[in-house]
Motif scaffolding. Structure first.
Motif, PDB file in Angstrom:
ATOM      1  N   ASN A  55       0.852  -1.181   0.000  1.00  0.00           N
ATOM      2  CA  ASN A  55       0.000   0.000   0.000  1.00  0.00           C
ATOM      3  C   ASN A  55       0.888   1.232   0.000  1.00  0.00           C
ATOM      4  N   LEU A  56       1.187   1.736  -1.180  1.00  0.00           N
ATOM      5  CA  LEU A  56       2.089   2.873  -1.329  1.00  0.00           C
ATOM      6  C   LEU A  56       1.339   4.198  -1.279  1.00  0.00           C
ATOM      7  N   ALA A  57       0.050   4.135  -0.906  1.00  0.00           N
ATOM      8  CA  ALA A  57      -0.748   5.338  -0.725  1.00  0.00           C
ATOM      9  C   ALA A  57      -0.679   5.842   0.706  1.00  0.00           C
ATOM     10  N   THR A  58      -0.441   4.951   1.650  1.00  0.00           N
ATOM     11  CA  THR A  58      -0.547   5.336   3.052  1.00  0.00           C
ATOM     12  C   THR A  58       0.777   5.842   3.606  1.00  0.00           C
ATOM     13  N   PHE A  59       0.679   6.864   4.461  1.00  0.00           N
ATOM     14  CA  PHE A  59       1.823   7.361   5.199  1.00  0.00           C
ATOM     15  C   PHE A  59       2.082   6.513   6.442  1.00  0.00           C
ATOM     16  N   CYS A  60       1.132   5.666   6.798  1.00  0.00           N
ATOM     17  CA  CYS A  60       1.127   5.007   8.104  1.00  0.00           C
ATOM     18  C   CYS A  60       2.103   3.839   8.173  1.00  0.00           C
ATOM     19  N   THR A  61       2.619   3.600   9.373  1.00  0.00           N
ATOM     20  CA  THR A  61       3.559   2.518   9.621  1.00  0.00           C
ATOM     21  C   THR A  61       2.928   1.169   9.322  1.00  0.00           C
ATOM     22  N   THR A  62       3.618   0.347   8.558  1.00  0.00           N
ATOM     23  CA  THR A  62       3.118  -0.999   8.251  1.00  0.00           C
ATOM     24  C   THR A  62       4.110  -2.073   8.679  1.00  0.00           C
ATOM     25  N   TRP A  63       5.209  -1.686   9.322  1.00  0.00           N
ATOM     26  CA  TRP A  63       6.197  -2.655   9.803  1.00  0.00           C
ATOM     27  C   TRP A  63       6.663  -2.233  11.182  1.00  0.00           C
ATOM     28  N   VAL A 410      -2.210  13.380 -10.748  1.00  0.00           N
ATOM     29  CA  VAL A 410      -0.892  12.886 -10.353  1.00  0.00           C
ATOM     30  C   VAL A 410      -1.002  11.498  -9.724  1.00  0.00           C
ATOM     31  N   GLN A 411       0.142  10.839  -9.652  1.00  0.00           N
ATOM     32  CA  GLN A 411       0.301   9.645  -8.827  1.00  0.00           C
ATOM     33  C   GLN A 411       1.390   9.928  -7.800  1.00  0.00           C
ATOM     34  N   ARG A 412       1.263   9.240  -6.651  1.00  0.00           N
ATOM     35  CA  ARG A 412       2.211   9.457  -5.558  1.00  0.00           C
ATOM     36  C   ARG A 412       2.600   8.108  -4.963  1.00  0.00           C
ATOM     37  N   VAL A 413       3.881   7.923  -4.748  1.00  0.00           N
ATOM     38  CA  VAL A 413       4.392   6.706  -4.108  1.00  0.00           C
ATOM     39  C   VAL A 413       5.142   7.103  -2.851  1.00  0.00           C
ATOM     40  N   LEU A 414       4.728   6.568  -1.712  1.00  0.00           N
ATOM     41  CA  LEU A 414       5.388   6.832  -0.440  1.00  0.00           C
ATOM     42  C   LEU A 414       6.309   5.675  -0.102  1.00  0.00           C
ATOM     43  N   VAL A 415       7.512   5.996   0.328  1.00  0.00           N
ATOM     44  CA  VAL A 415       8.472   4.976   0.742  1.00  0.00           C
ATOM     45  C   VAL A 415       8.588   5.038   2.259  1.00  0.00           C
ATOM     46  N   ARG A 416       8.209   3.952   2.903  1.00  0.00           N
ATOM     47  CA  ARG A 416       8.205   3.892   4.373  1.00  0.00           C
ATOM     48  C   ARG A 416       9.233   2.875   4.852  1.00  0.00           C
ATOM     49  N   HIS A 417       9.496   2.900   6.148  1.00  0.00           N
ATOM     50  CA  HIS A 417      10.346   1.881   6.768  1.00  0.00           C
ATOM     51  C   HIS A 417       9.694   0.515   6.537  1.00  0.00           C
ATOM     52  N   GLY A 418      10.466  -0.429   6.013  1.00  0.00           N
ATOM     53  CA  GLY A 418       9.914  -1.739   5.685  1.00  0.00           C
ATOM     54  C   GLY A 418       9.635  -1.916   4.208  1.00  0.00           C
ATOM     55  N   VAL A 419       9.694  -0.819   3.443  1.00  0.00           N
ATOM     56  CA  VAL A 419       9.558  -0.887   1.985  1.00  0.00           C
ATOM     57  C   VAL A 419      10.969  -0.738   1.411  1.00  0.00           C
ATOM     58  N   GLY A 420      11.548  -1.857   0.969  1.00  0.00           N
ATOM     59  CA  GLY A 420      12.949  -1.873   0.584  1.00  0.00           C
ATOM     60  C   GLY A 420      13.202  -1.580  -0.885  1.00  0.00           C
ATOM     61  N   ARG A 421      14.477  -1.488  -1.228  1.00  0.00           N
ATOM     62  CA  ARG A 421      14.891  -1.176  -2.590  1.00  0.00           C
ATOM     63  C   ARG A 421      14.404  -2.234  -3.576  1.00  0.00           C
ATOM     64  N   ASP A 422      14.522  -3.510  -3.188  1.00  0.00           N
ATOM     65  CA  ASP A 422      14.095  -4.576  -4.096  1.00  0.00           C
ATOM     66  C   ASP A 422      12.605  -4.477  -4.391  1.00  0.00           C
ATOM     67  N   GLU A 423      11.814  -4.195  -3.367  1.00  0.00           N
ATOM     68  CA  GLU A 423      10.371  -4.072  -3.556  1.00  0.00           C
ATOM     69  C   GLU A 423      10.045  -2.914  -4.505  1.00  0.00           C
TER      70      GLU A 423
END
Length: 453
Positions: A55-63, A410-423
């Motif tokens: 879920n690259l829409a949410t700012f919320c912690t997922t890990w 527009v489209q927006r992709v959020l990168v959070r802790h737990g979303v890595g480079r490979d993903e």
């Protein structure tokens, strides 16, 4: 010959009575069920939800770390509001407030006031209520009318619209200028007047992920006061940036180092890295929170002050926030957010190499995120692209910018802790594949040869 019975503890949960019927949806069942069967049935339904890491829409912690999960489980019975019964939980809340005050350069770091909330939305409303109450007190002292308050802001998250509607405040949303990603200082004079309770500056605009220029906005309000006598306070909605800027952009001036900033809110469960359900609001000094907004209750075992829109709520999220502050420290938060920012810039490079897109924000200088739009007319829309990506599990939001740029989608992709480079690399690959299908008019994935055994 002796007969052996199978222990009920070994019974297959999928053969228990509950598993042989649909779950209750409109009426409580007449009989109780085995807890294992109920757990498995609910767990099976929850598998229909999306994968939160995609879920690259949410700012919320997922890990979260295992230690956070353990502390949350061990705190299920702690009521955050009951400070007499759970004084150490209340102490941890107070420590978090003072740590944030120090992080945000409050001149009264040990004596300032603030509180935890269920999220940044409630924190915004509490900050807005304090602005409104101080404005009303000032207007009444001046002998002027106090029945038409307004709040000035750029493109804000819906919580500010809720605040305005719920608490009878006119929200004066300043439209986006061409090429702008948020409120610009030169726009303020047309919207600020004697009924303005405050101006909201956004550190991490929801729509574009960029920072609004807080210091420049404050300077413009200084100039307006010099010219007109209007003393308008500034509230910083740092829902996302409050836990990013101190670590990634330490030289940026945006917080209580600016005299005009009276209050700041942030979300602990966004880039604060805590589980869902915690936000924070801190005032520059104690006298900026009007006393008549604070209630004292004495029926939970002792007299205690409370300032919140709700009452009973769990203490585990606050404890988890304190854990993260201790566990990570300044170096840890910097390391985590730097990794996210570098991954966002990697994605921006991949997006920039795709000729269909024009970058609006490349992940450099503000939140770890990327925002882009279509470069020119294409045989598909960004909504079509979102739908294609959803087939691979990705949730990538598509939306129009606020007025006056509503023609830009527009489209927006959020990168959070737990979303890595490979993903993120896999996401970029899937975007490229989806673009190929959409550009050719083939919106169905090609059938792959199957293996049959």
């Amino acid at each position: 010959m002796a007969l052996h019975t199978v222990s009920s503890s070994a019974e297959d949960t999928f053969t228990m009575p509950l598993s042989e019927r649909t779950l209750a949806k409109h009426r409580i069942p007449d009989v109780e069920s085995d807890p294992r069967a109920v757990y498995q049935a609910i767990r099976a339904e929850l598998l229909l939800d999306g994968n939160s890491s995609q879920n690259l829409a949410t700012f919320c912690t997922t890990w979260s770390e295992d230690e956070v999960r353990r502390l949350m489980a061990e705190s299920l019975d702690k009521n955050m509001i009951d400070k007499d019964e759970y004084p150490q939980t209340a102490e941890m809340e107070s420590r978090c407030v003072h740590i944030l005050a120090d992080l945000w350069h409050s001149p009264a770091r040990r004596d300032t006031v603030g509180c935890s909330t269920t999220g940044s939305s409630e924190a915004c409303m509490l900050g807005g209520l304090a602005l409104k109450r101080r404005w009303r007190q000032r207007r009444e002292a001046e002998g002027g009318p106090a029945d038409r308050p307004n709040l000035v802001a750029g493109p804000v998250q819906v919580c500010w619209e809720k605040f305005a509607r719920y608490f009878d405040v006119e929200l004066r949303q300043v439209p986006l200028e061409a090429g702008a990603t948020g409120l610009r200082p030169g726009q303020l004079r047309r919207y600020v007047d004697e009924n303005t309770i405050g101006v909201v500056a956004i550190l991490g605009v929801t729509f574009t992920c960029d920072y609004e220029p807080v210091a420049e906005i404050a300077k413009e309000l200084d100039a307006i006061q010099a010219d007109t006598g209007l003393d308008v306070p500034l509230h910083v909605d740092a829902a996302s940036g409050g836990f990013v800027a101190p670590f990634l952009h330490p030289d940026l001036t945006w917080d209580f180092a600016i005299d005009r900033v009276s209050s700041i809110n942030t979300s602990g469960h966004k880039y604060g890295l805590s589980p869902l359900g915690v936000g924070w609001v801190v005032w520059r000094a104690a006298d900026l929170l009007p006393d008549d907004l604070v209630f004292n209750v004495d029926y939970l075992g002792g007299s205690m002050p409370t300032f919140a829109l709700n009452f009973s709520r769990p203490g585990g999220e606050v404890i988890a926030q304190y854990y993260n502050l201790l566990r990570l420290g300044r170096d840890g938060y910097r390391r985590v957010h730097q990794a996210c920012a570098e991954t966002a810039r990697y994605l921006a490079e991949r997006i920039a190499a795709m000729p269909q897109f024009a970058l609006l924000y490349d992940g450099d200088g503000a939140l770890p995120a990327v925002c882009y739009t279509l470069r020119q007319e294409q045989p598909f829309t960004l909504y079509d692209l979102s739908e294609q990506l959803r087939m691979r599990g990705w949730q990538v939001p598509t939306y129009p910018l606020p007025a006056d740029r509503q023609d830009t989608v527009v489209q927006r992709v959020l990168v959070r802790h737990g979303v890595g480079r490979d993903e993120i690399a896999l996401l970029a690959d899937d975007i490229e594949h989806a673009l190929g299908r959409l550009s050719s008019g083939t919106t169905r994935a090609p059938r792959q040869p199957g293996f049959h055994h």
